[in-house]
Design a protein around this motif. Structure first.
Motif, PDB file in Angstrom:
ATOM      1  N   ALA A   1       9.154 -16.764  26.923  1.00 31.03           N
ATOM      2  CA  ALA A   1      10.532 -17.096  26.551  1.00 31.03           C
ATOM      3  C   ALA A   1      10.556 -18.493  25.940  1.00 31.03           C
ATOM      4  N   CYS A   2      11.752 -18.988  25.613  1.00 26.20           N
ATOM      5  CA  CYS A   2      11.917 -20.336  25.058  1.00 26.20           C
ATOM      6  C   CYS A   2      12.927 -21.115  25.908  1.00 26.20           C
ATOM      7  N   GLY A   3      12.765 -22.425  25.939  1.00 26.76           N
ATOM      8  CA  GLY A   3      13.759 -23.326  26.520  1.00 26.76           C
ATOM      9  C   GLY A   3      14.106 -22.989  27.959  1.00 26.76           C
ATOM     10  N   THR A   4      15.395 -22.932  28.210  1.00 31.01           N
ATOM     11  CA  THR A   4      15.882 -22.672  29.561  1.00 31.01           C
ATOM     12  C   THR A   4      15.422 -21.321  30.087  1.00 31.01           C
ATOM     13  N   ALA A   5      15.377 -20.320  29.212  1.00 28.87           N
ATOM     14  CA  ALA A   5      14.938 -18.990  29.641  1.00 28.87           C
ATOM     15  C   ALA A   5      13.491 -19.041  30.129  1.00 28.87           C
ATOM     16  N   LEU A   6      12.681 -19.905  29.515  1.00 30.08           N
ATOM     17  CA  LEU A   6      11.294 -20.055  29.972  1.00 30.08           C
ATOM     18  C   LEU A   6      11.272 -20.674  31.375  1.00 30.08           C
TER      19      LEU A   6
ATOM     20  N   VAL B   1       9.976 -10.493  28.774  1.00 32.62           N
ATOM     21  CA  VAL B   1      10.590 -11.506  27.909  1.00 32.62           C
ATOM     22  C   VAL B   1      12.007 -11.766  28.407  1.00 32.62           C
ATOM     23  N   ILE B   2      12.386 -13.040  28.358  1.00 28.33           N
ATOM     24  CA  ILE B   2      13.713 -13.428  28.848  1.00 28.33           C
ATOM     25  C   ILE B   2      14.456 -14.129  27.724  1.00 28.33           C
ATOM     26  N   SER B   3      15.692 -13.718  27.477  1.00 31.84           N
ATOM     27  CA  SER B   3      16.477 -14.351  26.413  1.00 31.84           C
ATOM     28  C   SER B   3      17.962 -14.116  26.669  1.00 31.84           C
ATOM     29  N   GLN B   4      18.702 -15.196  26.750  1.00 28.36           N
ATOM     30  CA  GLN B   4      20.149 -15.064  26.924  1.00 28.36           C
ATOM     31  C   GLN B   4      20.730 -14.242  25.786  1.00 28.36           C
ATOM     32  N   SER B   5      20.459 -14.696  24.551  1.00 29.00           N
ATOM     33  CA  SER B   5      21.069 -14.072  23.373  1.00 29.00           C
ATOM     34  C   SER B   5      20.433 -12.731  23.033  1.00 29.00           C
ATOM     35  N   GLY B   6      19.148 -12.601  23.351  1.00 27.01           N
ATOM     36  CA  GLY B   6      18.418 -11.402  22.934  1.00 27.01           C
ATOM     37  C   GLY B   6      18.062 -11.419  21.461  1.00 27.01           C
ATOM     38  N   GLU B   7      18.250 -12.567  20.796  1.00 27.16           N
ATOM     39  CA  GLU B   7      18.029 -12.639  19.344  1.00 27.16           C
ATOM     40  C   GLU B   7      17.080 -13.757  18.940  1.00 27.16           C
TER      41      GLU B   7
ATOM     42  N   ALA C   1      21.805 -16.407  36.175  1.00 22.65           N
ATOM     43  CA  ALA C   1      21.718 -14.942  36.149  1.00 22.65           C
ATOM     44  C   ALA C   1      20.262 -14.499  35.991  1.00 22.65           C
ATOM     45  N   GLN C   2      19.524 -15.195  35.122  1.00 24.08           N
ATOM     46  CA  GLN C   2      18.108 -14.844  34.912  1.00 24.08           C
ATOM     47  C   GLN C   2      17.320 -15.003  36.213  1.00 24.08           C
ATOM     48  N   LEU C   3      17.603 -16.087  36.945  1.00 26.11           N
ATOM     49  CA  LEU C   3      16.915 -16.283  38.230  1.00 26.11           C
ATOM     50  C   LEU C   3      17.223 -15.134  39.185  1.00 26.11           C
TER      51      LEU C   3
ATOM     52  N   SER D   1      21.916 -19.752  19.272  1.00 17.93           N
ATOM     53  CA  SER D   1      20.890 -18.746  19.193  1.00 17.93           C
ATOM     54  C   SER D   1      19.940 -19.132  18.047  1.00 17.93           C
ATOM     55  N   VAL D   2      18.667 -19.332  18.390  1.00 16.59           N
ATOM     56  CA  VAL D   2      17.714 -19.856  17.408  1.00 16.59           C
ATOM     57  C   VAL D   2      17.031 -18.688  16.705  1.00 16.59           C
ATOM     58  N   ILE D   3      17.615 -18.298  15.563  1.00 17.43           N
ATOM     59  CA  ILE D   3      17.158 -17.061  14.917  1.00 17.43           C
ATOM     60  C   ILE D   3      16.134 -17.294  13.812  1.00 17.43           C
TER      61      ILE D   3
HETATM   62  O1  M6R Z   1      18.977 -17.036  23.785  1.00 16.97           O
HETATM   63  P1  M6R Z   1      17.724 -17.524  24.426  1.00 16.97           P
HETATM   64  O2  M6R Z   1      17.782 -17.485  25.914  1.00 16.97           O
HETATM   65  O3  M6R Z   1      16.486 -16.806  23.915  1.00 16.97           O
HETATM   66  O4  M6R Z   1      17.581 -19.042  24.014  1.00 16.97           O
HETATM   67  C1  M6R Z   1      16.454 -19.774  24.388  1.00 16.97           C
HETATM   68  C2  M6R Z   1      16.684 -21.247  24.184  1.00 16.97           C
HETATM   69  O5  M6R Z   1      16.989 -21.521  22.841  1.00 16.97           O
HETATM   70  C3  M6R Z   1      17.810 -21.783  25.070  1.00 16.97           C
HETATM   71  O6  M6R Z   1      17.585 -21.514  26.425  1.00 16.97           O
HETATM   72  C4  M6R Z   1      17.966 -23.305  24.917  1.00 16.97           C
HETATM   73  O7  M6R Z   1      16.834 -23.969  25.428  1.00 16.97           O
HETATM   74  C5  M6R Z   1      19.266 -23.738  25.593  1.00 16.97           C
HETATM   75  N1  M6R Z   1      20.150 -24.329  24.631  1.00 16.97           N
HETATM   76  C6  M6R Z   1      19.035 -24.685  26.737  1.00 16.97           C
HETATM   77  O8  M6R Z   1      20.214 -25.092  27.334  1.00 16.97           O
END
Ligand code: M6R
Length: 359
Positions: free
Chosen positions: A50-55, A96-102, A157-159, A355-357
């Motif tokens: 995953a990335c960022g917080t999701a990681l 894989v973990i992602s808030q946005s899913g994108e 929620a992910q936790l 969402s980092v697309i």
């Molecule tokens: O949508 P995602 O969970 O895949 O996004 C991952 C990161 O871009 C996201 O968690 C980012 O690190 C947050 N802005 C942290 O607060």
């Protein structure tokens, strides 16, 4: 709407008890979205990417999965995983973990996992997202839309989902008995009320924010999952308040970073896990000896931590596995109030997107 809160970030922080409760009440959905006993028996290793917080959620998930299931877990940053040599085959479970899913890098990582024939499972907060649709199994966080760029309730929620998933895998594989399962679940059910306790008195968070708003750089320390919580706190502070901060394992202080510490240093120490808090407390007293200011997050039981810290935030006791769910909340609030004190646009930090697309 913001429901009377000044910012979405604060509203979403306050939604966390409800988010955990919702997932627990509908936990059968999580178990039903998991692989079967027969499928799980074929797995010899798990990757969480995953990335960022999701990681960070995934890195906490690693502790739970390894402890409860005994299966080795490797965590990786999606943007690294997709280009590095990795050890995946049909016996690997890729989570894989992602808030946005994108998120582009997470999609890239998933494509690679599929190419290598891994079993795939996603944890997202958007049911019909690209990532949810790409994986064999998808688990839904059901946290409601997260508007603030700084992720808070999605992390919680992910936790929750990761802990339930770990329990379900462990039970299906008979790595734990039903008593252990019930014990962890009972502790999980107490978490919403305990988060409410952390959300009750905001004085300390505001006080720490006042101290932090003037600094250019600071540190977060912790051990074990407290270190993961330190990383999450550091990211949240950087994101919202634009203060440089560096998280590292408390035991690493003496291997270099201690040279920076003087009377101007400020540190947030996470020492909330009963197994490791005494060790981190020793580091806290060493930092005090060098004149640093230390704000700590710990539990009632640790008198020494209180005596050695300038401000101590006490969180309620829970089992060590679940400490990350409580210890992160003060950090979210410290980041929020520091950003507010600096006059920053809390919900829309500069240079970032929700969402980092693109990679
Ligand atoms: O949508 P995602 O969970 O895949 O996004 C991952 C990161 O871009 C996201 O968690 C980012 O690190 C947050 N802005 C942290 O607060």
């Amino acid at each position: 709407s913001k429901d009377g809160f000044e910012h979405y970030m604060l509203k979403e922080i306050y939604e966390q008890p409800k988010v955990v409760k919702n997932i627990l009440e509908n936990r059968e959905e999580i178990y039903n979205s998991n692989f079967s006993k027969e499928e799980l028996e074929q797995i010899d290793k798990i990757y969480i990417v995953a990335c960022g917080t999701a990681l960070h959620a995934g890195q906490n998930g690693k502790f739970a999965l390894e402890m409860l299931t005994g299966i080795p877990v490797i965590t990786d940053i999606a943007s690294e995983f997709r280009y590095n040599d990795v050890f995946i085959d049909e016996k690997t479970l890729l989570i894989v973990i992602s808030q946005s899913g994108e998120t582009a890098d997470t999609i890239g990582a998933l494509e690679k996992g599929i190419r290598y024939k891994a079993k795939t499972l996603s944890i997202t907060n958007v049911m019909d997202s690209t990532i949810a649709n790409m994986t064999e199994k998808s688990m839904f966080c059901n946290a409601g839309p997260e508007i603030s760029i700084a992720s808070t309730k999605a992390y919680m929620a992910q936790l929750t989902v990761l802990f339930l998933l770990s329990l379900d895998i462990a039970l299906k594989l008979k790595a734990i008995d039903t008593q252990t399962f019930d014990k962890v679940l009972a502790s999980l059910k107490e978490i919403p009320e305990k988060i409410n306790i952390v959300l009750k008195d905001l004085t300390a968070y505001k006080e720490i924010a006042k101290e932090l708003k003037e600094v250019n750089s600071m540190f977060y320390i912790g051990r074990g999952s407290d270190f993961i919580t330190a990383k999450e706190g550091s990211l949240k502070l950087k994101e919202t308040s634009y203060i440089h901060s560096e998280p590292f394992p408390a035991g690493e202080l003496k291997h270099g970073t201690m040279a920076i510490i003087d009377e101007t240093s400020k540190i947030i120490a996470v020492a909330a896990q009963s197994g490791l808090d005494a060790k981190t407390t020793v580091n806290v007293s060493e930092l005090k000896d060098k004149g640093a200011k230390v704000f700590s997050i710990g539990t009632e039981e640790n008198e020494v931590l209180k005596n050695n810290s300038d401000i101590t935030i006490l969180i309620p006791k829970t089992i060590d596995l679940l400490v990350p769910m409580l210890a992160v909340v003060p950090e979210q609030l410290i980041a929020y109030y520091t950003a507010l004190a600096k006059g920053n646009d809390v919900d829309h930090p500069r240079n970032l997107t929700k969402s980092v697309i693109s990679e």
